[in-house]
Design a protein around this motif. Structure first.
Motif, PDB file in Angstrom:
ATOM      1  N   ARG A   1      -4.589 -12.192  10.960  1.00 23.31           N
ATOM      2  CA  ARG A   1      -4.085 -12.441   9.606  1.00 23.31           C
ATOM      3  C   ARG A   1      -3.005 -11.408   9.278  1.00 23.31           C
ATOM      4  O   ARG A   1      -2.806 -10.427   9.999  1.00 23.31           O
ATOM      5  CB  ARG A   1      -5.214 -12.381   8.575  1.00 23.31           C
ATOM      6  N   ASP A   2      -2.312 -11.634   8.143  1.00 20.42           N
ATOM      7  CA  ASP A   2      -1.301 -10.684   7.685  1.00 20.42           C
ATOM      8  C   ASP A   2      -1.951  -9.389   7.212  1.00 20.42           C
ATOM      9  O   ASP A   2      -3.109  -9.370   6.775  1.00 20.42           O
ATOM     10  CB  ASP A   2      -0.476 -11.285   6.544  1.00 20.42           C
ATOM     11  N   PHE A   3      -1.186  -8.329   7.272  1.00 16.34           N
ATOM     12  CA  PHE A   3      -1.632  -7.019   6.804  1.00 16.34           C
ATOM     13  C   PHE A   3      -1.796  -7.024   5.284  1.00 16.34           C
ATOM     14  O   PHE A   3      -0.976  -7.582   4.557  1.00 16.34           O
ATOM     15  CB  PHE A   3      -0.591  -5.964   7.223  1.00 16.34           C
ATOM     16  N   HIS A   4      -2.894  -6.407   4.812  1.00 17.20           N
ATOM     17  CA  HIS A   4      -3.123  -6.177   3.388  1.00 17.20           C
ATOM     18  C   HIS A   4      -3.081  -4.671   3.131  1.00 17.20           C
ATOM     19  O   HIS A   4      -3.375  -3.872   4.019  1.00 17.20           O
ATOM     20  CB  HIS A   4      -4.483  -6.718   2.950  1.00 17.20           C
ATOM     21  N   SER A   5      -2.738  -4.283   1.927  1.00 12.55           N
ATOM     22  CA  SER A   5      -2.645  -2.852   1.615  1.00 12.55           C
ATOM     23  C   SER A   5      -3.964  -2.129   1.856  1.00 12.55           C
ATOM     24  O   SER A   5      -3.983  -0.946   2.216  1.00 12.55           O
ATOM     25  CB  SER A   5      -2.197  -2.646   0.160  1.00 12.55           C
ATOM     26  N   ALA A   6      -5.075  -2.827   1.700  1.00  7.57           N
ATOM     27  CA  ALA A   6      -6.378  -2.205   1.928  1.00  7.57           C
ATOM     28  C   ALA A   6      -6.635  -1.918   3.406  1.00  7.57           C
ATOM     29  O   ALA A   6      -7.608  -1.244   3.751  1.00  7.57           O
ATOM     30  CB  ALA A   6      -7.486  -3.096   1.369  1.00  7.57           C
ATOM     31  N   ASP A   7      -5.759  -2.425   4.296  1.00  8.46           N
ATOM     32  CA  ASP A   7      -5.951  -2.224   5.737  1.00  8.46           C
ATOM     33  C   ASP A   7      -5.367  -0.894   6.229  1.00  8.46           C
ATOM     34  O   ASP A   7      -5.458  -0.591   7.426  1.00  8.46           O
ATOM     35  CB  ASP A   7      -5.265  -3.359   6.521  1.00  8.46           C
ATOM     36  N   MET A   8      -4.768  -0.131   5.319  1.00 13.31           N
ATOM     37  CA  MET A   8      -4.035   1.056   5.768  1.00 13.31           C
ATOM     38  C   MET A   8      -4.926   2.046   6.506  1.00 13.31           C
ATOM     39  O   MET A   8      -4.516   2.638   7.521  1.00 13.31           O
ATOM     40  CB  MET A   8      -3.361   1.739   4.576  1.00 13.31           C
TER      41      MET A   8
END
Length: 431
Positions: free
Chosen positions: A7-14
């Protein structure tokens, strides 16, 4: 372990990106791109992640530059390798970049990286006989505005090498200043505290300003010169303007800050009632300790009259080194003469003779003599026939022109001043 998806990167994935980046370092393959670049591309460019449940097990981050795409990070959790995740990540990031009209997608890998199956399976070719070079830009974009407001600039990279001769002074500055400042981790390993402030002293015209600029060039740090005479016109007064200037300099990551003729604002405090400049001296004495607390900065002060400085100004804890800059040696004088001798006559001019004849000359004295000889030769070439002379084969200044100019040049540094300088080296220098 199955059931992963892309899936696309989300800000919570940092946090997961940081973990994967650190894992790639601990595996012995230092990432090509710095963490800050990876984080920036996650936020502004293209990033995809491989997810199993709530766990992120891989990531690919890329950016586009014109028709070229670059993968700036590609990492997979060690326990999830050999499961097709790498190929899927690469395909996903390529599909998201294709609409940009890219002609090529590239990735740089550490030469120690052996796990390249995902790249080869995704159609990437291993380009042989290529080497990767990079250099860091000394001043980042966000600092350029502040640097411009301060009147600072970056010195040419070759300025250090352009200082001819003066080998003793250059070696001293290289070892005492440049080495620990450019290698702070190595300095810390040996218990060396990088210098924060240095005083250059010597007779007028000996090149103290040139050395200050050369230090900035060697470090590749911005050079900011503080002019007390300009600050004096500020509505806040000289002391207030000086304080505000140093607060603004604190916004730069690195800087060589230069104050020339510092005796004008740091002279001996005396007299009743106190002179207006005593408040400026007091302010400068407060500024230096605060300046020393900031890493990545060097204050360079220069003076022609070190005896005039306030005694508190030079004490230990304010200036790490007090370094004499004297008259140019033979090698330096040779280099200066070379600089000011026109190429067309250089083969016919006896530079060794000019060097010998200018012992005791400052760089400014030699420049004056060279320009005087050139001007005299030009006038002879243009007006010689009018004055009853000849202009035949006039190509430039001759030995005689130079020797005549040398004889007519009054040296800046008298024998008395030279002796005082030698005495100051014995009494005040701190190397």
């Amino acid at each position: 372990m199955t059931g992963w998806h892309i899936r696309d990167f989300h800000s919570a994935d940092m946090d997961a990106i940081l973990r994967l980046w650190e894992e790639s370092r601990s595996a012995g393959a230092e990432p090509v791109y710095a963490l800050a670049e990876v984080v920036a591309s996650c936020q502004k460019d293209h990033a995809v992640v491989a997810v199993h449940g709530d766990l992120i097990v891989g990531a690919a981050v890329a950016r586009a530059a014109h028709d070229q795409g670059w993968i700036v990070f590609f990492g997979i959790d060690n326990q999830w390798r050999k499961r097709g995740i790498g190929s899927a990540l690469l395909a996903a990031v390529e599909s998201r970049m294709t609409p940009h009209g890219l002609a090529k997608l590239s990735i740089l890998m550490p030469d120690t990286e052996q796990r390249l199956d995902a790249l080869l399976n995704a159609g990437f070719q291993d380009k042989k006989h290529l080497r990767y070079f990079e250099r860091e830009i000394p001043v980042q974009g966000q600092e350029m505005g502040l640097l411009g407001e301060l009147g600072g600039r970056l010195m040419p990279r070759n300025l250090w090498n352009g200082v001819g001769g003066m080998q003793r002074e250059k070696e001293l500055l290289e070892r005492r200043l440049v080495l620990p400042l450019s290698n702070p981790d190595l300095a810390q390993q040996y218990g060396v505290v990088p210098p924060r402030a240095v005083m250059l002293f010597g007779p007028p015209g000996t090149g103290k300003t040139t050395f200050a600029k050369a230090i900035a060039s060697r470090l590749e740090w911005p050079f900011v010169e503080v002019f007390p005479s300009r600050l004096a016109a500020d509505s806040k007064g000289l002391a207030g303007a000086l304080r505000e200037t140093f607060l603004e300099i604190a916004g730069l990551e690195h800087a060589v800050v230069f104050i020339d003729e510092v005796e004008e604002i740091a002279a001996q405090r005396q007299g009743e009632p106190p002179s207006p400049l005593q408040g400026v001296t007091n302010e400068l004495l407060k500024i230096i300790p605060a300046f020393r607390d900031q890493p990545g900065r060097l204050l360079v002060c220069a003076t022609n009259f070190i005896r005039a400085l306030d005694s508190a100004f030079l004490r230990h804890g304010r200036f790490d080194y007090v370094i004499p800059i004297g008259l140019p040696d033979e090698a330096a004088r040779y280099a200066i003469w070379q600089r000011y001798t026109p190429e067309g006559v250089s083969a016919d001019v006896d530079l060794d003779l000019l060097v010998a004849k200018t012992d005791g000359f400052s760089p400014a004295d030699i420049e004056f003599a060279a320009r005087k000889a050139s001007q005299h030769a030009l006038e002879k070439a243009v007006y010689g026939q009018q004055d009853g002379g000849s202009t035949a084969n006039a190509a430039g200044p001759s030995n005689d022109d130079y020797l005549e100019a040398i004889a007519q040049t009054r040296t800046t540094v008298s024998a008395e001043v030279a002796q005082q300088f030698r005495d100051d080296i014995e009494r005040i220098a701190r190397l």
